[in-house]
Design a protein around this motif. Structure first.
Motif, PDB file in Angstrom:
ATOM      1  N   LEU A 151       0.262   5.676  -0.767  1.00 30.33           N
ATOM      2  CA  LEU A 151       1.010   4.703  -1.570  1.00 30.33           C
ATOM      3  C   LEU A 151       0.054   3.833  -2.369  1.00 30.33           C
ATOM      4  O   LEU A 151       0.266   3.582  -3.566  1.00 30.33           O
ATOM      5  N   LEU A 152      -0.995   3.370  -1.728  1.00 32.50           N
ATOM      6  CA  LEU A 152      -1.984   2.544  -2.422  1.00 32.50           C
ATOM      7  C   LEU A 152      -2.661   3.342  -3.544  1.00 32.50           C
ATOM      8  O   LEU A 152      -2.839   2.836  -4.654  1.00 32.50           O
ATOM      9  N   ALA A 153      -3.021   4.580  -3.248  1.00 35.77           N
ATOM     10  CA  ALA A 153      -3.694   5.412  -4.249  1.00 35.77           C
ATOM     11  C   ALA A 153      -2.789   5.669  -5.450  1.00 35.77           C
ATOM     12  O   ALA A 153      -3.229   5.579  -6.608  1.00 35.77           O
ATOM     13  N   LEU A 154      -1.516   5.976  -5.201  1.00 39.88           N
ATOM     14  CA  LEU A 154      -0.579   6.233  -6.291  1.00 39.88           C
ATOM     15  C   LEU A 154      -0.346   4.982  -7.139  1.00 39.88           C
ATOM     16  O   LEU A 154       0.013   5.077  -8.309  1.00 39.88           O
ATOM     17  N   ARG A 163       7.741  -3.246  -5.446  1.00 41.70           N
ATOM     18  CA  ARG A 163       6.880  -3.772  -6.513  1.00 41.70           C
ATOM     19  C   ARG A 163       6.250  -5.098  -6.087  1.00 41.70           C
ATOM     20  O   ARG A 163       5.056  -5.333  -6.328  1.00 41.70           O
ATOM     21  N   GLU A 164       7.021  -5.958  -5.450  1.00 46.92           N
ATOM     22  CA  GLU A 164       6.495  -7.247  -4.997  1.00 46.92           C
ATOM     23  C   GLU A 164       5.476  -7.066  -3.877  1.00 46.92           C
ATOM     24  O   GLU A 164       4.485  -7.800  -3.804  1.00 46.92           O
ATOM     25  N   LEU A 165       5.687  -6.093  -2.994  1.00 46.93           N
ATOM     26  CA  LEU A 165       4.716  -5.828  -1.937  1.00 46.93           C
ATOM     27  C   LEU A 165       3.387  -5.372  -2.526  1.00 46.93           C
ATOM     28  O   LEU A 165       2.317  -5.878  -2.153  1.00 46.93           O
ATOM     29  N   LEU A 166       3.446  -4.431  -3.467  1.00 49.10           N
ATOM     30  CA  LEU A 166       2.222  -3.935  -4.084  1.00 49.10           C
ATOM     31  C   LEU A 166       1.515  -5.038  -4.860  1.00 49.10           C
ATOM     32  O   LEU A 166       0.276  -5.112  -4.866  1.00 49.10           O
ATOM     33  N   ALA A 167       2.281  -5.915  -5.499  1.00 50.03           N
ATOM     34  CA  ALA A 167       1.680  -7.047  -6.215  1.00 50.03           C
ATOM     35  C   ALA A 167       0.995  -7.993  -5.242  1.00 50.03           C
ATOM     36  O   ALA A 167      -0.095  -8.532  -5.531  1.00 50.03           O
ATOM     37  N   ALA A 216      -5.296  -2.854   1.776  1.00 49.16           N
ATOM     38  CA  ALA A 216      -4.555  -3.371   2.933  1.00 49.16           C
ATOM     39  C   ALA A 216      -5.202  -2.797   4.187  1.00 49.16           C
ATOM     40  O   ALA A 216      -5.767  -1.709   4.158  1.00 49.16           O
ATOM     41  N   LYS A 217      -5.127  -3.529   5.287  1.00 49.40           N
ATOM     42  CA  LYS A 217      -5.825  -3.137   6.502  1.00 49.40           C
ATOM     43  C   LYS A 217      -4.859  -2.542   7.528  1.00 49.40           C
ATOM     44  O   LYS A 217      -3.844  -3.166   7.859  1.00 49.40           O
ATOM     45  N   PRO A 218      -5.168  -1.344   8.051  1.00 50.52           N
ATOM     46  CA  PRO A 218      -4.319  -0.759   9.089  1.00 50.52           C
ATOM     47  C   PRO A 218      -4.607  -1.351  10.462  1.00 50.52           C
ATOM     48  O   PRO A 218      -5.741  -1.716  10.776  1.00 50.52           O
ATOM     49  N   VAL A 219      -3.564  -1.443  11.258  1.00 48.70           N
ATOM     50  CA  VAL A 219      -3.686  -1.802  12.667  1.00 48.70           C
ATOM     51  C   VAL A 219      -2.928  -0.734  13.448  1.00 48.70           C
ATOM     52  O   VAL A 219      -1.739  -0.521  13.211  1.00 48.70           O
ATOM     53  N   HIS A 220      -3.619  -0.057  14.350  1.00 52.26           N
ATOM     54  CA  HIS A 220      -3.050   1.105  15.032  1.00 52.26           C
ATOM     55  C   HIS A 220      -2.535   0.721  16.421  1.00 52.26           C
ATOM     56  O   HIS A 220      -3.246   0.084  17.194  1.00 52.26           O
ATOM     57  N   PHE A 221      -1.307   1.156  16.736  1.00 53.36           N
ATOM     58  CA  PHE A 221      -0.662   0.753  17.979  1.00 53.36           C
ATOM     59  C   PHE A 221      -0.316   1.919  18.910  1.00 53.36           C
ATOM     60  O   PHE A 221       0.255   1.697  19.964  1.00 53.36           O
ATOM     61  N   GLY A 222      -0.608   3.147  18.521  1.00 55.63           N
ATOM     62  CA  GLY A 222      -0.435   4.267  19.435  1.00 55.63           C
ATOM     63  C   GLY A 222       0.931   4.923  19.430  1.00 55.63           C
ATOM     64  O   GLY A 222       1.040   6.117  19.687  1.00 55.63           O
ATOM     65  N   GLN A 223       1.988   4.181  19.160  1.00 56.63           N
ATOM     66  CA  GLN A 223       3.336   4.733  19.129  1.00 56.63           C
ATOM     67  C   GLN A 223       4.120   4.128  17.972  1.00 56.63           C
ATOM     68  O   GLN A 223       3.887   2.966  17.588  1.00 56.63           O
ATOM     69  N   ASP A 224       5.085   4.909  17.451  1.00 64.15           N
ATOM     70  CA  ASP A 224       5.913   4.426  16.350  1.00 64.15           C
ATOM     71  C   ASP A 224       6.645   3.139  16.729  1.00 64.15           C
ATOM     72  O   ASP A 224       6.707   2.182  15.951  1.00 64.15           O
TER      73      ASP A 224
END
Length: 332
Positions: free
Chosen positions: A177-180, A146-150, A188-196
């Motif tokens: 998650l954002l849509a729900l 809840r705090e993260l979404l806030a 929020a902005k994604p940053v892609h790193f190629g591997q988990d």
């Protein structure tokens, strides 16, 4: 390794040369297999979750009396090359696909022309299933989902999250998650790193603010105290993190659809005898304590016996991601 043979053939999809990020197109066909060896095609590179799942299965299968194996990594076209190799193989049970949610559920939704549909395969089993965990660094004041979404709502577009790629399970999970939660996809902005693993390391390094990543990647960092888990997409509580609340407990039940999983597929048209031989072997694998322990070590759940009819499950997953990609307008 028992009496089985595992020859690792790595056909990587992206190499870094001379310090420059110069993409090299990988081969799309594997060398001939050794006589009598089953070729198990893996659509992602060595060292990742798909590879770990494949090795855990192969070690158990050889231990309980199965054939020799060659693990073949074909990563071209986001793993579609591995599916195509199996689809085009003889339906004799000697060429199989270690399918992942990304390769047979998400990729067909994102790029129908690239990925082979589920109908092109014989589904033998769902091997294992692993949830996502949303986490932040323990040093941040954010203590709950809840705090993260806030925090995201209070500063649209400012918080960043790490993923393994634009079309990855992790990226779709955060966008859903954002849509729900009633927030726009760019909140929020994604940053892609190629591997988990790199996505988790970016969170640990402070390069991003949060991540919804695979349990295998997140659990050790939460257990060490470096990260704080906020939510898991598991169906219940995790044995490794029993205090972590799941999505349903937080009013986000539909997030539980987002799970990492591995399945074993063969070419379409496999004769009943070949299918039955594999299912007998799979029952032996499911009963193997070492395979069970190996699966748990991957922070996954054993699913061979739990998913009695795997074809409807994979079909449902494909339909879910088709709807999700459409809803999120995520198709390129």
């Amino acid at each position: 390794m028992g009496h089985g043979l595992i020859t690792l053939l790595v056909l990587a999809g992206g190499l870094l040369a001379a310090g420059a990020a110069r993409a090299v197109q990988p081969p799309t066909h594997a060398p001939p297999a050794s006589p009598a060896a089953v070729r198990l095609f893996v659509p992602f590179m060595a060292g990742g979750e798909a590879d770990d799942s494949a090795r855990n299965f192969v070690q158990s299968a050889t231990r309980v009396g199965g054939p020799g194996f060659e693990i073949v990594h074909l990563t071209a076209e986001l793993g579609a090359a591995a599916g195509r190799a199996v689809r085009q193989a003889a339906p004799d049970g000697m060429s199989l696909l270690l399918a992942r949610v990304g390769s047979v559920a998400i990729l067909p939704a994102l790029s129908p022309r690239t990925a082979a549909p589920l109908s092109d395969f014989t589904v033998l089993a769902v091997l294992d299933q692993a949830p996502l965990i949303c986490a932040v660094r323990s040093s941040t004041p954010i203590g709950s989902m809840r705090e993260l979404l806030a925090a995201i709502a209070a500063a649209p577009g400012q918080l960043r999250y790490s993923t393994s790629g634009a079309g990855s399970l992790q990226n779709l999970a955060v966008r859903y998650l954002l849509a729900l939660s009633g927030l726009p996809g760019d909140a929020a902005k994604p940053v892609h790193f190629g591997q988990d693993s790199l996505a988790t390391q970016a969170l640990l390094n402070g390069d991003v603010d949060f991540s919804c990543n695979t349990a295998r990647s997140i659990v050790p960092a939460v257990q060490s105290g470096a990260l704080r888990g906020l939510m898991t997409t598991a169906q219940g509580r995790l044995r490794s993190l029993p205090q972590l609340r799941n999505a349903a407990e937080l009013g986000l039940r539909d997030m539980q659809q987002l799970q990492g999983w591995s399945a074993l597929l063969g070419p379409a048209g496999m004769p009943a005898g070949a299918v039955q031989r594999w299912r007998v072997l799979l029952d032996k694998v499911a009963a193997d304590p070492e395979w069970q322990a190996g699966t748990e070590a991957l922070n996954a759940s054993a699913r061979i016996q739990a998913v009695k009819d795997p074809t409807p499950y994979l079909r449902q997953q494909g339909q879910f991601y088709e709807r999700l990609v459409t809803t999120l307008e995520a198709r390129p």
